[in-house]
Design an enzyme around this catalytic site. Sequence first.
Site, PDB file in Angstrom:
ATOM      1  CB  CYS A   2      21.425  68.881  39.934  1.00 38.25           C
ATOM      2  SG  CYS A   2      22.382  67.647  39.073  1.00 38.25           S
ATOM      3  NE  ARG A  27      21.271  71.594  45.167  1.00 35.34           N
ATOM      4  CZ  ARG A  27      20.805  70.981  46.232  1.00 35.34           C
ATOM      5  NH1 ARG A  27      20.804  71.602  47.380  1.00 35.34           N
ATOM      6  NH2 ARG A  27      20.333  69.768  46.156  1.00 35.34           N
ATOM      7  CD1 TRP A  75      29.011  67.897  40.259  1.00 40.95           C
ATOM      8  CD2 TRP A  75      28.020  65.893  40.403  1.00 40.95           C
ATOM      9  NE1 TRP A  75      29.955  66.990  40.662  1.00 40.95           N
ATOM     10  CE2 TRP A  75      29.379  65.756  40.760  1.00 40.95           C
ATOM     11  CE3 TRP A  75      27.215  64.760  40.413  1.00 40.95           C
ATOM     12  CZ2 TRP A  75      29.932  64.533  41.130  1.00 40.95           C
ATOM     13  CZ3 TRP A  75      27.767  63.547  40.774  1.00 40.95           C
ATOM     14  CH2 TRP A  75      29.118  63.433  41.138  1.00 40.95           C
ATOM     15  CG  ASN A  99      18.172  68.485  41.324  1.00 38.79           C
ATOM     16  OD1 ASN A  99      18.584  68.824  40.222  1.00 38.79           O
ATOM     17  ND2 ASN A  99      18.063  69.303  42.355  1.00 38.79           N
ATOM     18  N   GLY A 100      18.626  64.027  40.802  1.00 39.31           N
ATOM     19  CA  GLY A 100      18.514  62.645  41.266  1.00 39.31           C
ATOM     20  C   GLY A 100      18.885  61.679  40.165  1.00 39.31           C
ATOM     21  CD  GLU A 484      38.277  68.876  56.749  1.00 43.03           C
ATOM     22  OE1 GLU A 484      37.910  67.781  56.311  1.00 43.03           O
ATOM     23  OE2 GLU A 484      37.785  69.960  56.371  1.00 43.03           O
ATOM     24  CE  LYS A 488      37.923  71.127  53.033  1.00 37.53           C
ATOM     25  NZ  LYS A 488      36.915  70.612  53.924  1.00 37.53           N
ATOM     26  CD  GLU A 491      36.872  69.510  49.316  1.00 38.70           C
ATOM     27  OE1 GLU A 491      35.949  68.941  48.739  1.00 38.70           O
ATOM     28  OE2 GLU A 491      36.773  69.872  50.500  1.00 38.70           O
ATOM     29  CG  HIS A 507      53.202  50.423  59.868  1.00 38.11           C
ATOM     30  ND1 HIS A 507      53.802  49.281  60.349  1.00 38.11           N
ATOM     31  CD2 HIS A 507      53.060  51.246  60.936  1.00 38.11           C
ATOM     32  CE1 HIS A 507      53.997  49.399  61.649  1.00 38.11           C
ATOM     33  NE2 HIS A 507      53.555  50.584  62.028  1.00 38.11           N
ATOM     34  CE  LYS A 603      28.828  73.423  51.139  1.00 40.48           C
ATOM     35  NZ  LYS A 603      30.161  73.347  51.746  1.00 40.48           N
TER      36      LYS A 603
HETATM   37  C1  AGP Z   1      34.191  68.818  52.155  1.00 38.45           C
HETATM   38  O1  AGP Z   1      34.980  69.907  51.882  1.00 38.45           O
HETATM   39  C2  AGP Z   1      33.345  68.308  51.132  1.00 38.45           C
HETATM   40  N1  AGP Z   1      33.172  69.005  49.974  1.00 38.45           N
HETATM   41  C3  AGP Z   1      32.596  67.031  51.369  1.00 38.45           C
HETATM   42  O2  AGP Z   1      33.501  66.082  51.822  1.00 38.45           O
HETATM   43  C4  AGP Z   1      31.400  67.115  52.339  1.00 38.45           C
HETATM   44  O3  AGP Z   1      31.839  67.344  53.631  1.00 38.45           O
HETATM   45  C5  AGP Z   1      30.593  65.817  52.240  1.00 38.45           C
HETATM   46  O4  AGP Z   1      30.122  65.674  50.930  1.00 38.45           O
HETATM   47  C6  AGP Z   1      29.456  65.756  53.212  1.00 38.45           C
HETATM   48  O5  AGP Z   1      28.527  66.768  52.987  1.00 38.45           O
HETATM   49  P1  AGP Z   1      27.393  67.077  54.039  1.00 38.45           P
HETATM   50  O6  AGP Z   1      28.058  67.569  55.270  1.00 38.45           O
HETATM   51  O7  AGP Z   1      26.553  68.116  53.387  1.00 38.45           O
HETATM   52  O8  AGP Z   1      26.664  65.802  54.294  1.00 38.45           O
END
Ligand code: AGP
Length: 608
Positions: A2, A27, A75, A99-100, A484, A488, A491, A507, A603
């Site tokens: 947020c 955010r 969010w 926020n929170g 990773e 990517k 998401e 396995h 984010k």
């Molecule tokens: C990665 O593409 C993400 N959107 C997410 O996994 C991110 O890396 C994670 O939330 C950690 O964020 P930070 O590095 O700001 O702590």
Amino acid sequence: MCGIVGYIGSKAAQNILVGGLKRLEYRGYDSAGIATLSKDGAPTILREKGKVAELAALQTKNEVKDAVGIGHTRWATHGAPSVKNAHPHTAGRITLVHNGIIENFQDLKELLEKKGYDFKSDTDTEVLTALVDSFYQKDVSLLDAVLDALKVVVGAYGIAVLAHDQPDKIVAARSGSPLIIGLGDDETFIASDASALIGHADQVIYLKEGEVALCTAGDVQLYDLKADPISPAVETLEADMQAIQKDGFDHFLLKEIHEQPETLRSTLAGRVDVDRLRVQLGGVNMTDAELREIRNIIIVGCGTANYAGQLASYFIEQFTSDISIRVEIASELRYRSFHVPDNSVALIVSQSGETADTLACLSELKRRGVRCLGIVNAVGSSIAREVDGGVYVHVGPEISVASTKAFTSQVAAITLFGLVVAQAKGVGSQELAEYIRELEALPAGIESVIERVEKQVKELAKTYATYEHALFIGRDTMYPVALEGALKLKEISYIQAEGHAAGELKHGPIALVDDSFFEVAFIADNWLYEKSISNLIEVNARGGHVIAVTDSKKDIPAEAVVRIDSDLKVLTPLLFNIVGQLFAYYVSLERGNDVDQPRNLAKSVTVE
Ligand code: AGP
């Protein structure tokens, strides 16, 4: 998670608020709203479901010249995305953005209902708003009402509060969710992160935990929760406008992928001396004697930051034989009864520096007396402020929700730390030479990989964007790259993508392989090459559609082969990862998705 903005001065607040929210949209972006007050306290409150653009359209039809206001892009935590749940919330004479999460909101709601408050939304924020209003009685100032409310609240908050009958002030408070106050000429700005302040104010106050700010046009008074005054530390905001613009790219994600040679150079600048084969880090705040004592490194992070830790751990364990490394997922570690041996150091990895689970681990580790170092991008963020030292990755604002340039530089920064420890332990420069030289060569390596593969990857994306399932596999350092790559892709394309250690396929995961899956196999030209090829053949035999990504020149039996041409030997995983980033981008584009702001994500994840 947020975004909050606030403005008080003499300009039209609505434009400033909407402009700020656009910058904070990464955010959270499921609804947005602004509230302004006229000179005589008449509120104009505009809220809209969806992105800030929807709110902007509403604002152009409802323009007012009010010079004080607050805004929010959301969010969802409590309550689905909708207009009724969008902030700001109003109760009585109070309007508030938050926020929170207020954890005891249910109990507070019941109490307030008994006092006659009627709630229209499903949010904890509306409860907090009513709570402030319930304290905002005759002879109680807005500041005191906010302080009284915060005393009974359990949870995390960053808030900005307006009282309709006092349009000359905004009260802001922080506990667990960041807020920054920007100081202009006879105007004051509030934002949950610095990007909203760029171009408006370069003198800023980072609110600390438990601080409350009484903001008027051109003045800010700080208090603790007991209403005792605090003298503010004013700092200069070092960020520029260009860093938060797209620079001719269609999306921030593509810009950030392409920026990596440059951002990595910033990470390495002044830290790698390839002539002397030495590495130095300024902010670690440890003597050589202390570095020598290290026997255990715990690396903590979430998502991409965790994978960066995993990849770097493969590198660091090569440097000395007397260090053991564990890499932990922050959301798991924080609730485990974990034991930390003596002579440990923790690396707290976070792009935003605000991730709630990572921050909680930092507190847990500090409580256990562990020295904590930050591997952080956002300067002045909560993690950066609370660690004992650390290495800023210096990649500039990362706007796209999918993290790319931060990953590359997090791996580099952790590796630099490993090298510094090894140097202090007396490991000879020749033994570390390969890593030091390759760090120096890596930015150019990334440049040439992007140039070489981008067109091919864009073409491949057309074919594989039609699938709904994918497996990413790799061995050794290619395993974190597979994790990773899968993250990517899932998401931003919403394709179900799983990352696995290639040796684990048999396995279980290989049961998934059929015509409806494609597989991305990261195959390094090293001592595990033959084994990786065997894994690939196993998949082929079951009708899989394999894209091999490799630095080998040999023939590979795959549906498509993306070749990385590089002289690097040990840091090649970071080149392979570029292919994963580009592939995710172009598949997402092909599927017509919102690349920079994928659904359901934000984010910085400042809630659990
Ligand atoms: C990665 O593409 C993400 N959107 C997410 O996994 C991110 O890396 C994670 O939330 C950690 O964020 P930070 O590095 O700001 O702590």
